[in-house]
Design a protein around this motif. Structure first.
Motif, PDB file in Angstrom:
ATOM      1  N   PRO A   7       0.835  -1.202   0.000  1.00 34.15           N
ATOM      2  CA  PRO A   7       0.000   0.000   0.000  1.00 34.15           C
ATOM      3  C   PRO A   7       0.867   1.248   0.000  1.00 34.15           C
ATOM      4  N   THR A   8       0.539   2.197  -0.845  1.00 32.90           N
ATOM      5  CA  THR A   8       1.340   3.411  -0.925  1.00 32.90           C
ATOM      6  C   THR A   8       0.670   4.577  -0.212  1.00 32.90           C
ATOM      7  N   GLU A   9      -0.543   4.379   0.303  1.00 32.44           N
ATOM      8  CA  GLU A   9      -1.256   5.469   0.958  1.00 32.44           C
ATOM      9  C   GLU A   9      -0.476   6.037   2.135  1.00 32.44           C
ATOM     10  N   SER A  10       0.254   5.222   2.835  1.00 33.72           N
ATOM     11  CA  SER A  10       0.936   5.692   4.031  1.00 33.72           C
ATOM     12  C   SER A  10       2.370   6.171   3.761  1.00 33.72           C
ATOM     13  N   LEU A  11       2.739   6.322   2.490  1.00 34.45           N
ATOM     14  CA  LEU A  11       4.063   6.843   2.168  1.00 34.45           C
ATOM     15  C   LEU A  11       3.974   8.367   2.103  1.00 34.45           C
ATOM     16  N   ARG A  12       4.654   9.005   3.022  1.00 33.45           N
ATOM     17  CA  ARG A  12       4.671  10.463   3.037  1.00 33.45           C
ATOM     18  C   ARG A  12       5.562  10.978   1.907  1.00 33.45           C
ATOM     19  N   PRO A  13       5.222  12.112   1.318  1.00 33.38           N
ATOM     20  CA  PRO A  13       6.028  12.648   0.213  1.00 33.38           C
ATOM     21  C   PRO A  13       7.495  12.798   0.614  1.00 33.38           C
ATOM     22  N   GLN A  14       8.368  12.292  -0.234  1.00 34.99           N
ATOM     23  CA  GLN A  14       9.821  12.369  -0.054  1.00 34.99           C
ATOM     24  C   GLN A  14      10.259  12.060   1.376  1.00 34.99           C
ATOM     25  N   PHE A  15       9.639  11.050   1.962  1.00 35.61           N
ATOM     26  CA  PHE A  15       9.940  10.676   3.346  1.00 35.61           C
ATOM     27  C   PHE A  15      11.417  10.379   3.557  1.00 35.61           C
ATOM     28  N   TRP A  16      12.081   9.837   2.562  1.00 39.73           N
ATOM     29  CA  TRP A  16      13.486   9.444   2.682  1.00 39.73           C
ATOM     30  C   TRP A  16      14.404  10.644   2.913  1.00 39.73           C
ATOM     31  N   SER A  17      13.989  11.820   2.499  1.00 37.06           N
ATOM     32  CA  SER A  17      14.824  13.007   2.695  1.00 37.06           C
ATOM     33  C   SER A  17      14.313  13.905   3.823  1.00 37.06           C
ATOM     34  N   THR A  20      14.278  10.710   9.607  1.00 34.76           N
ATOM     35  CA  THR A  20      15.342   9.754   9.906  1.00 34.76           C
ATOM     36  C   THR A  20      14.775   8.351   9.768  1.00 34.76           C
ATOM     37  N   LEU A  21      15.645   7.382   9.696  1.00 30.01           N
ATOM     38  CA  LEU A  21      15.192   5.995   9.589  1.00 30.01           C
ATOM     39  C   LEU A  21      14.268   5.603  10.736  1.00 30.01           C
ATOM     40  N   SER A  22      14.565   6.082  11.938  1.00 26.77           N
ATOM     41  CA  SER A  22      13.748   5.710  13.098  1.00 26.77           C
ATOM     42  C   SER A  22      12.361   6.364  13.067  1.00 26.77           C
ATOM     43  N   GLU A  23      12.166   7.355  12.221  1.00 30.67           N
ATOM     44  CA  GLU A  23      10.870   8.024  12.118  1.00 30.67           C
ATOM     45  C   GLU A  23       9.975   7.445  11.020  1.00 30.67           C
ATOM     46  N   LEU A  24      10.469   6.456  10.284  1.00 30.12           N
ATOM     47  CA  LEU A  24       9.697   5.898   9.171  1.00 30.12           C
ATOM     48  C   LEU A  24       8.662   4.902   9.669  1.00 30.12           C
ATOM     49  N   ASN A  25       7.520   4.867   8.985  1.00 29.98           N
ATOM     50  CA  ASN A  25       6.541   3.833   9.294  1.00 29.98           C
ATOM     51  C   ASN A  25       6.924   2.558   8.546  1.00 29.98           C
ATOM     52  N   HIS A  26       6.207   1.496   8.806  1.00 25.55           N
ATOM     53  CA  HIS A  26       6.562   0.192   8.227  1.00 25.55           C
ATOM     54  C   HIS A  26       6.608   0.234   6.693  1.00 25.55           C
ATOM     55  N   ASN A  27       5.596   0.820   6.064  1.00 28.45           N
ATOM     56  CA  ASN A  27       5.555   0.843   4.603  1.00 28.45           C
ATOM     57  C   ASN A  27       6.679   1.696   4.022  1.00 28.45           C
ATOM     58  N   GLU A  28       7.013   2.783   4.684  1.00 25.76           N
ATOM     59  CA  GLU A  28       8.127   3.610   4.226  1.00 25.76           C
ATOM     60  C   GLU A  28       9.436   2.842   4.357  1.00 25.76           C
ATOM     61  N   LEU A 117      19.187   9.269  -2.500  1.00 19.00           N
ATOM     62  CA  LEU A 117      18.947   7.956  -3.095  1.00 19.00           C
ATOM     63  C   LEU A 117      19.598   7.914  -4.475  1.00 19.00           C
ATOM     64  N   PRO A 118      19.988   6.717  -4.927  1.00 22.14           N
ATOM     65  CA  PRO A 118      20.504   6.614  -6.302  1.00 22.14           C
ATOM     66  C   PRO A 118      19.423   7.061  -7.289  1.00 22.14           C
ATOM     67  N   ASP A 119      19.819   7.660  -8.391  1.00 22.88           N
ATOM     68  CA  ASP A 119      18.867   8.171  -9.380  1.00 22.88           C
ATOM     69  C   ASP A 119      17.911   7.100  -9.883  1.00 22.88           C
ATOM     70  N   TRP A 120      18.338   5.843  -9.876  1.00 21.24           N
ATOM     71  CA  TRP A 120      17.519   4.761 -10.410  1.00 21.24           C
ATOM     72  C   TRP A 120      16.520   4.196  -9.395  1.00 21.24           C
ATOM     73  N   HIS A 121      16.534   4.663  -8.164  1.00 19.99           N
ATOM     74  CA  HIS A 121      15.665   4.081  -7.129  1.00 19.99           C
ATOM     75  C   HIS A 121      14.190   4.242  -7.504  1.00 19.99           C
ATOM     76  N   LEU A 122      13.395   3.217  -7.233  1.00 15.93           N
ATOM     77  CA  LEU A 122      11.976   3.202  -7.565  1.00 15.93           C
ATOM     78  C   LEU A 122      11.215   4.378  -6.967  1.00 15.93           C
ATOM     79  N   LEU A 123      11.612   4.818  -5.788  1.00 13.54           N
ATOM     80  CA  LEU A 123      10.935   5.960  -5.187  1.00 13.54           C
ATOM     81  C   LEU A 123      11.134   7.239  -6.005  1.00 13.54           C
ATOM     82  N   LEU A 124      12.192   7.288  -6.797  1.00 16.47           N
ATOM     83  CA  LEU A 124      12.448   8.451  -7.645  1.00 16.47           C
ATOM     84  C   LEU A 124      11.897   8.265  -9.054  1.00 16.47           C
TER      85      LEU A 124
END
Length: 167
Positions: A7-17, A20-28, A117-124
């Motif tokens: 599910p992508t509903e719980s992915l916050r916009p540009q969460f990776w940037s 921090t890793l400890s602030e990510l939810n499971h789906n992120e 993230l690398p330019d090829w990453h799926l999130l990008l």
């Protein structure tokens, strides 16, 4: 790992940037995985007397965990892998300081170190086909070039060190 069923509903916009890793939810957390499979390869990791690892001395083999499908490069029992392989490393934000042996392209390692993230990453790219093509072009991923550890001796594994995974 991000899949069609994640599910992508719980992915916050540009969460990776932004977090921090400890602030990510499971789906992120799972979406950060690029699916390269390198962390599932048998590797030789030497620690010094303090338990520190010099990432430049880590040696990866092309021998994969028994659960890895070497054709696809995906774990056959990802969600329940520790039931089959109890010593499978569960990557967490708390363990990251001791996991610098992860490949240099690993999104978990890059976010931990404050890198992009690398330019090829799926999130990008937001396109799995483009991501797979670009990963292949960058020589990233174990699909089609690993062998299973099942039935392999320690001595044989030692002869299978590769240089296509860089910590």
């Amino acid at each position: 790992m991000l899949t069609d069923s994640t599910p992508t509903e719980s992915l916050r916009p540009q969460f990776w940037s932004r977090y921090t890793l400890s602030e990510l939810n499971h789906n992120e957390w799972e979406a950060l995985c690029d699916g390269c499979g390198s962390c599932c390869l048998i590797k030789y990791i030497d620690e010094d007397e303090n338990g520190d690892v010099d990432e430049n001395l880590v040696e990866y083999t092309d021998v994969a965990c028994q659960l890895m499908n070497c054709e696809t490069g995906y774990c056959q029992h990802y969600d329940t892998r520790q039931q089959y392989v109890p010593d499978c490393i569960q990557l967490t934000a708390e363990k990251m300081p001791n996991m610098m042996w992860l490949p240099e392209h690993c999104a978990y390692k890059r976010v931990y170190k404050g890198q992009a993230l690398p330019d090829w990453h799926l999130l990008l790219t937001e396109n799995a086909v483009i991501t797979q093509q670009q990963m292949h072009a960058a020589n990233i991923g174990i699909a089609g070039r690993c062998v299973t550890e099942t039935g392999m001796s320690d001595e044989e594994m030692e002869t299978r060190v590769v240089n296509w995974v860089n910590p």
